[in-house]
Design an enzyme around this catalytic site. Structure first.
Site, mmCIF file in Angstrom:
data_model
loop_
_atom_site.group_PDB
_atom_site.id
_atom_site.type_symbol
_atom_site.label_atom_id
_atom_site.label_comp_id
_atom_site.label_asym_id
_atom_site.label_seq_id
_atom_site.Cartn_x
_atom_site.Cartn_y
_atom_site.Cartn_z
ATOM 1 C CG HIS A 53 7.778 -1.718 -10.420
ATOM 2 N ND1 HIS A 53 6.758 -2.623 -10.597
ATOM 3 C CD2 HIS A 53 7.291 -0.779 -9.571
ATOM 4 C CE1 HIS A 53 5.721 -2.248 -9.861
ATOM 5 N NE2 HIS A 53 6.001 -1.119 -9.247
HETATM 6 P P1 TYD Z 1 5.757 1.464 -5.399
HETATM 7 O O1 TYD Z 1 6.307 0.101 -5.711
HETATM 8 O O2 TYD Z 1 6.567 2.633 -5.866
HETATM 9 O O3 TYD Z 1 4.270 1.595 -5.944
HETATM 10 P P2 TYD Z 1 3.735 1.460 -7.477
HETATM 11 O O4 TYD Z 1 4.141 0.096 -7.929
HETATM 12 O O5 TYD Z 1 2.285 1.624 -7.419
HETATM 13 O O6 TYD Z 1 4.359 2.551 -8.288
HETATM 14 O O7 TYD Z 1 5.534 1.545 -3.841
HETATM 15 C C1 TYD Z 1 5.337 2.763 -3.156
HETATM 16 C C2 TYD Z 1 5.887 2.636 -1.746
HETATM 17 O O8 TYD Z 1 5.164 1.652 -0.992
HETATM 18 C C3 TYD Z 1 7.348 2.222 -1.709
HETATM 19 O O9 TYD Z 1 7.986 2.972 -0.694
HETATM 20 C C4 TYD Z 1 7.319 0.767 -1.290
HETATM 21 C C5 TYD Z 1 6.041 0.664 -0.492
HETATM 22 N N1 TYD Z 1 5.375 -0.648 -0.598
HETATM 23 C C6 TYD Z 1 5.378 -1.506 0.490
HETATM 24 O O10 TYD Z 1 5.920 -1.209 1.562
HETATM 25 N N2 TYD Z 1 4.731 -2.700 0.384
HETATM 26 C C7 TYD Z 1 4.108 -3.090 -0.768
HETATM 27 O O11 TYD Z 1 3.524 -4.189 -0.844
HETATM 28 C C8 TYD Z 1 4.148 -2.189 -1.909
HETATM 29 C C9 TYD Z 1 3.476 -2.562 -3.205
HETATM 30 C C10 TYD Z 1 4.776 -0.984 -1.764
#
Ligand code: TYD
Length: 137
Positions: A53
């Site tokens: 992302h």
């Molecule tokens: P995600 O953005 O997919 O993680 P990564 O960037 O490591 O691949 O996030 C995983 C899950 O956690 C998603 O459901 C959103 C949640 N999340 C939060 O609630 N708060 C946060 O600060 C972050 C980074 C993720």
């Protein structure tokens, strides 16, 4: 500015002595933003790719406080790969940069410092949409 300059490696003060190490990161001093959020990723391994992302608003610093991982960073034109394998180093990722984290060692703890509170709406999770947005900028 090229991508390496936009996403510099940052090194933090390591106050080690005979008792062990202590690494200090002060918001707006050691990194270029005030820290509003901290999260960490562990229990990933070398079969997963995380991230995938870009963020319209958030800036980040990624630090492997234990173990190691890699982060592939692109602005849609250039690409760099940074290996995070030392608790006193991190990589700064500004807004609108695409990132993938992968190759996590079993003991990896990837600490992320963020400039914003979480808002899922500021994430771009579709690479084609990302390219469209940066090219329209
Ligand atoms: P995600 O953005 O997919 O993680 P990564 O960037 O490591 O691949 O996030 C995983 C899950 O956690 C998603 O459901 C959103 C949640 N999340 C939060 O609630 N708060 C946060 O600060 C972050 C980074 C993720």
């Amino acid at each position: 500015m090229d991508l390496k300059e936009r996403c510099p490696i940052v090194y933090f003060g390591d106050h080690g002595d005979e008792r062990g190490k202590l690494v200090v990161i002060e918001g707006s001093q050691d990194i270029p933003f005030e820290i509003k959020r901290v999260f960490y990723i562990y229990d990933s391994d070398d079969t997963v790719v995380r991230g995938q992302h870009a963020n319209r608003e958030s800036e980040f610093v990624l630090i492997n406080v234990a173990g190691r991982s890699k982060v592939r960073i692109t602005d849609g034109t250039e690409e760099i790969i940074v290996e995070l394998d030392r608790p006193m180093m991190g990589v700064y990722i500004p807004r609108m940069i695409w990132k993938d984290m992968y190759d996590f060692s079993a003991d990896s703890i990837l600490l992320v410092l963020a400039s914003t509170h979480y808002d899922g709406a500021e994430y771009i999770r579709d690479y084609e949409e990302y390219l469209k947005e940066i090219r329209g900028q």
